[in-house]
Design an enzyme around this catalytic site. Structure first.
Site, PDB file in Angstrom:
ATOM      1  N   GLN A  67       0.835  -1.198   0.080  1.00  0.00           N
ATOM      2  CA  GLN A  67      -0.125  -0.010  -0.001  1.00  0.00           C
ATOM      3  C   GLN A  67       0.842   1.179   0.323  1.00  0.00           C
ATOM      4  O   GLN A  67       1.139   1.939   1.202  1.00  0.00           O
ATOM      5  CB  GLN A  67      -0.824   0.178   1.233  1.00  0.00           C
ATOM      6  CG  GLN A  67      -1.854   0.885   1.164  1.00  0.00           C
ATOM      7  CD  GLN A  67      -3.019   0.881   0.389  1.00  0.00           C
ATOM      8  OE1 GLN A  67      -3.439  -0.383   0.111  1.00  0.00           O
ATOM      9  NE2 GLN A  67      -3.805   2.124  -0.015  1.00  0.00           N
ATOM     10  N   PHE A  68       1.338   1.541  -1.211  1.00  0.00           N
ATOM     11  CA  PHE A  68       2.598   2.815  -1.252  1.00  0.00           C
ATOM     12  C   PHE A  68       1.480   4.224  -0.795  1.00  0.00           C
ATOM     13  O   PHE A  68       2.191   4.839  -0.535  1.00  0.00           O
ATOM     14  CB  PHE A  68       3.050   2.959  -2.584  1.00  0.00           C
ATOM     15  CG  PHE A  68       2.010   3.315  -3.734  1.00  0.00           C
ATOM     16  CD1 PHE A  68       1.852   4.874  -3.802  1.00  0.00           C
ATOM     17  CD2 PHE A  68       1.307   2.780  -4.419  1.00  0.00           C
ATOM     18  CE1 PHE A  68       1.164   5.252  -4.911  1.00  0.00           C
ATOM     19  CE2 PHE A  68       0.314   3.113  -5.347  1.00  0.00           C
ATOM     20  CZ  PHE A  68       0.408   4.531  -5.460  1.00  0.00           C
ATOM     21  N   THR A  69       0.124   4.113  -0.818  1.00  0.00           N
ATOM     22  CA  THR A  69      -0.403   5.177  -0.729  1.00  0.00           C
ATOM     23  C   THR A  69      -0.314   5.816   0.640  1.00  0.00           C
ATOM     24  O   THR A  69      -0.701   6.763   1.322  1.00  0.00           O
ATOM     25  CB  THR A  69      -2.042   5.520  -0.927  1.00  0.00           C
ATOM     26  OG1 THR A  69      -2.369   4.306  -0.469  1.00  0.00           O
ATOM     27  CG2 THR A  69      -1.907   5.071  -2.647  1.00  0.00           C
TER      28      THR A  69
END
Length: 134
Positions: A67-69
């Protein structure tokens, strides 16, 4: 959570149908494989389940999704910046290292697909959401 799943292109890729943890893993530029191992140990032993039990105590499964966000920067303007998120070639092996370390500890681990457009479903028990930074 009591159940969670991740779907890619209409197909369920990973699912848990019993109490466990949904883990969203974000990777930043200074993360290392040592931090990945420490995160796995922390997750496996975290006493957050019913009765102050950990996944290791009761054999609860984990669904781990990249989950890079989580590293979105919204400090300026009206658009997010992803500059704090590590690029895919750096992040993917480290997310994999968390999964591998959990499995080496004896965990049952389901995963998503790194970089894919994933649809995540969750029945949150509580709700409880905890941020762990190492």
């Amino acid at each position: 959570m009591t159940q969670a799943s991740v779907t890619v292109n209409g197909q369920v890729i990973g699912a848990i149908d019993e109490p466990g943890l949904l883990v969203l893993v974000g990777v930043t530029h200074d993360d290392t494989s040592d931090k990945a191992r420490k995160l796995a140990a922390k997750l496996w032993g975290l006493r957050i389940l019913d009765g102050e039990k950990s996944c290791s105590d009761v054999g609860a499964p984990l669904l781990v999704i990249s989950q890079f966000t989580l590293y979105a920067d919204l400090a300026k303007g009206r658009r997010q910046s992803w500059s704090a998120a590590a690029p895919g070639p750096v992040a993917e092996p480290l997310v994999g290292a968390v999964v591998q370390a959990l499995r080496e500890l004896g965990a049952r681990v389901e995963t998503g697909v790194f970089g894919a457009d994933m649809k995540v479903s969750l029945v949150n028990d509580g709700p409880v959401t905890i941020i762990i930074e190492l």
